[in-house]
Design a protein around this motif. Structure first.
Motif, PDB file in Angstrom:
ATOM      1  N   VAL A  84      -6.820   5.440  -2.052  1.00 54.35           N
ATOM      2  CA  VAL A  84      -5.334   5.118  -1.936  1.00 54.35           C
ATOM      3  C   VAL A  84      -5.085   3.952  -3.275  1.00 54.35           C
ATOM      4  N   ARG A  85      -6.105   3.561  -3.857  1.00 52.70           N
ATOM      5  CA  ARG A  85      -6.076   2.437  -4.754  1.00 52.70           C
ATOM      6  C   ARG A  85      -4.513   2.743  -5.818  1.00 52.70           C
ATOM      7  N   ALA A  92       0.800  -3.322  -3.265  1.00 49.04           N
ATOM      8  CA  ALA A  92       0.417  -4.824  -2.652  1.00 49.04           C
ATOM      9  C   ALA A  92       0.573  -6.150  -3.519  1.00 49.04           C
ATOM     10  N   ILE A  93      -0.158  -5.840  -4.481  1.00 47.50           N
ATOM     11  CA  ILE A  93       0.246  -7.177  -5.403  1.00 47.50           C
ATOM     12  C   ILE A  93       1.539  -7.165  -5.916  1.00 47.50           C
ATOM     13  N   ILE A 155      -4.917  -3.733   3.496  1.00 51.18           N
ATOM     14  CA  ILE A 155      -6.046  -4.598   3.457  1.00 51.18           C
ATOM     15  C   ILE A 155      -6.090  -5.147   1.939  1.00 51.18           C
ATOM     16  N   VAL A 156      -5.300  -4.488   0.960  1.00 45.59           N
ATOM     17  CA  VAL A 156      -5.246  -5.450  -0.200  1.00 45.59           C
ATOM     18  C   VAL A 156      -4.594  -6.574   0.092  1.00 45.59           C
ATOM     19  N   LEU A 326      12.592  -4.019   1.161  1.00 43.59           N
ATOM     20  CA  LEU A 326      13.293  -3.425  -0.182  1.00 43.59           C
ATOM     21  C   LEU A 326      12.360  -3.578  -1.220  1.00 43.59           C
ATOM     22  N   ALA A 327      11.765  -4.475  -1.378  1.00 41.97           N
ATOM     23  CA  ALA A 327      10.881  -4.927  -2.328  1.00 41.97           C
ATOM     24  C   ALA A 327       9.800  -3.571  -2.381  1.00 41.97           C
ATOM     25  N   ALA A 328       9.231  -3.444  -1.249  1.00 45.48           N
ATOM     26  CA  ALA A 328       7.946  -2.385  -0.961  1.00 45.48           C
ATOM     27  C   ALA A 328       8.648  -1.012  -1.264  1.00 45.48           C
TER      28      ALA A 328
END
Ligand code: CMP
Length: 584
Positions: A84-85, A92-93, A155-156, A326-328
């Motif tokens: 899923v990288r 996530a970053i 996890i990230v 919202l960001a995600a």
């Protein structure tokens, strides 16, 4: 309260109250974590009634953090993360950067200094893996592609936070806090920030390399030696000693945080099959201390913040529930995935938990963060975790709404399938590979062992469990010669599936699942008495010479059975040879 029983009272009242409130929380469909936090609030100094020792409980909490991180390391699956990288890593970053910047901006505007604003930003940017896993389990979502994206994403986040935990002490000076005096962590107060950053990262890198190079070679060996003793408690103890010892030792030697040390201890154990089983033994302790962690965090909470600074509490809750989501949502849509994935990730992230508390406590310890900040983080966590189930059902409704209309569905779902399908395929491949690997390594549960091998049916489940720790697995293809007559003995073989043939003189004796062979030479100390050839694709569990002898010494009854069968086989073989002579 007399001082000398404060540890006892803190632990016992903490556990008892956490249990009762956790149970109640569970009954009203909330994560038990909410109950633990409330238990902490009740025995904390800010509410009337019993007050537990907060110095002691903060140390207990620290052990909880080590064990929690140990658990994260233990369940860390590199294969899943790799699958899923493409979405989890940038997602996530990007989301951490956006959420931290937005939160820090808001708090800076409200008059906070930059240091605490940034810590607040980091605290609100990371969601709780514990809460997410619970939410997914309840919805049967852990194994779905969207569920795995969310877990990978978290996890990230966890890994980024591990890095933050290392960097915060190093930057304490720059962020306006005081500089650690123990010299354990590099500090950026005196001069070149890049030198400090470089030094800190170099130490961490040295630690990671050493842990990953030496750990997987040494730890399984150590555990195997301990397993030989046959004592399960020594075994559990060894695992704990590795978890806490590595965490403590690495903090002292490399200046990395306890959390990072424990995370790697978990990862190292995660690598090996034997160790993994052992690590599972330590889970109850991990759970127990994790509960104490949440209780002690609750103890820090002062409910007065709710009526003294209601607007700030609202701002925090809004940032967690709306800002972060919202960001995600935006990021996932920009990356080209369907709306359902975006909504799922958003709902998963709309809460904060253990890492936020760890980070906030660390900030306070280094003088960067304030008690007020901690109270806000706690209020945010309590509210967001409590309403998380509602957030999930709202997103589920939104999905239905989109899917109900063909035009909306085409626009937000169907046209965005390419990447999602590619990812789904990668996940499926990872799953198949993992299943193959697991099948090759899998021995049995203690129950299955007894079912398959009548020889072990009189052992207690615990004795069987210890025995399983010694087993290695082997496979053979039809025609493979597993044992050659005249060779020196090494292992005894228990057939778990398939069929083999023992060849003595010109006789052929078939053996199938549940039978065992290779015991005669081990008992007599003589060379192998026969050839053994696989007739089918076969699987065995094997015990080496030492383990087998020890096992027989410990269980004289089984020794008798094995020796009787060996004697019978020996006599039978003499008969075959004699017959052969006669016919000649
Ligand atoms: P070992 O002598 O160590 O190696 C060959 C194995 O074949 C032997 O142990 C037994 O386990 C097995 N074996 C030898 N003879 C017989 C027999 N007559 N019937 C079944 N198994 C046998």
């Amino acid at each position: 309260m007399p001082h000398d029983i404060s540890l006892i009272s803190t632990i016992s009242v903490g556990f008892a109250l956490a249990f009762v409130l956790g149970f109640i929380a569970n009954r009203i469909n909330l994560p038990p974590l909410v109950g633990y936090l409330v238990a902490g609030v009740l025995i904390g100094p800010n509410t009337p009634g019993f007050v537990a020792d907060s110095v002691l409980s903060s140390q207990l909490a620290e052990i909880g953090v080590m064990l929690l991180m140990f658990g994260v390391g233990l369940h860390f699956s590199l294969a899943d993360l790799m699958a899923v990288r493409r979405i989890a890593l940038p997602g996530a970053i990007g989301q951490i950067v956006l959420a931290t910047a937005a939160t820090a901006g808001v708090f800076h505007l409200l008059g906070w200094a930059m240091g605490p604003s940034i810590i607040m930003g980091l605290c609100l940017s990371v969601a709780s893996t514990v809460v997410l896993l619970k939410a997914l389990e309840e919805r049967n979502g852990v194994a779905t592609p969207n569920g795995r994206i969310a877990v990978g994403w978290l996890i990230v986040e966890d890994l980024a936070m591990v890095l933050a935990l290392v960097l915060v002490p190093a930057f304490a000076g720059v962020l306006g806090g005081h500089v650690a005096e123990d010299g354990g962590h590099g500090t950026a107060a005196d001069g070149n920030i890049f030198v400090t950053l470089g030094l800190t990262l170099a130490k961490v890198a040295a630690f990671v390399v050493i842990a990953l190079l030496i750990g997987p070679r040494v730890m399984p060996w150590v555990l195997r030696q301990v397993a030989r003793t046959g004592s399960r408690e020594l075994f559990t103890l060894a695992v704990l000693a590795i978890a806490l010892g590595l965490a403590f030792g690495s903090a002292k030697l490399f200046g990395v945080s306890y959390a990072l040390g424990a995370f790697f201890a978990g990862m190292v154990l995660n690598e090996s099959d034997l160790s993994h089983k052992a690590a599972t033994n330590s889970l109850p302790l991990q759970d127990a201390f994790a509960v104490l962690f949440f209780v002690s965090v609750g103890m820090l909470f002062d409910p007065a913040i709710l009526w003294q600074k209601p607007m700030l509490v609202l701002a925090v809750v809004a940032l967690i529930l709306v800002g972060k989501s919202l960001a995600a949502l935006g990021i996932v849509m920009v990356l080209g995935y369907p709306l359902s994935t975006a909504l799922m990730v958003s709902a998963s992230l709309a809460q904060i938990g253990e890492f936020s508390f760890i980070l906030a406590s660390l900030g306070i310890a280094h003088g960067i963060f304030t008690q007020e900040g901690m109270n806000l983080v706690l209020a945010g966590a309590l509210v967001s975790i409590t309403v998380n189930p509602v957030v999930f059902s709202v997103t589920e409704r939104a999905c239905h709404w989109v899917n109900a209309n063909p035009r909306r569905k085409a626009r937000f779902e169907d046209s965005r399938q390419t990447r999602f399908l590619a990812l789904q395929k990668e996940l499926e491949d990872a799953r198949v590979r993992a299943a193959e690997k697991a099948a090759a390594h899998k021995t049995f549960t203690p129950e299955e062992l007894a079912e398959r091998f009548p020889l072990f049916s009189n052992l207690t489940p615990e004795q069987r469990e210890v025995l399983l720790l010694h087993f290695e697995t082997r496979t053979a293809q039809p025609g493979d010669r597993i044992i050659r007559a005249g060779d020196a003995p090494d292992n005894v073989y228990f057939i778990s599936s398939g069929e083999v043939e023992v060849r003595v003189a010109d006789r052929k004796i078939p053996l199938t699942a549940g039978d065992y062979f290779g015991e005669m030479a081990l008992l007599s100390g003589k060379p192998r008495s026969a050839d053994v050839i696989a007739l089918d694709y076969s699987k065995f569990v094997t015990l080496n010479q030492n383990d087998f002898r020890q096992f027989l010494r410990r269980f004289p009854e089984i020794r008798q059975q094995v020796a009787a069968l060996a004697a019978e086989r020996g006599e039978m073989n003499e008969g075959f040879f004699a017959e052969g002579e006669e016919t000649k």
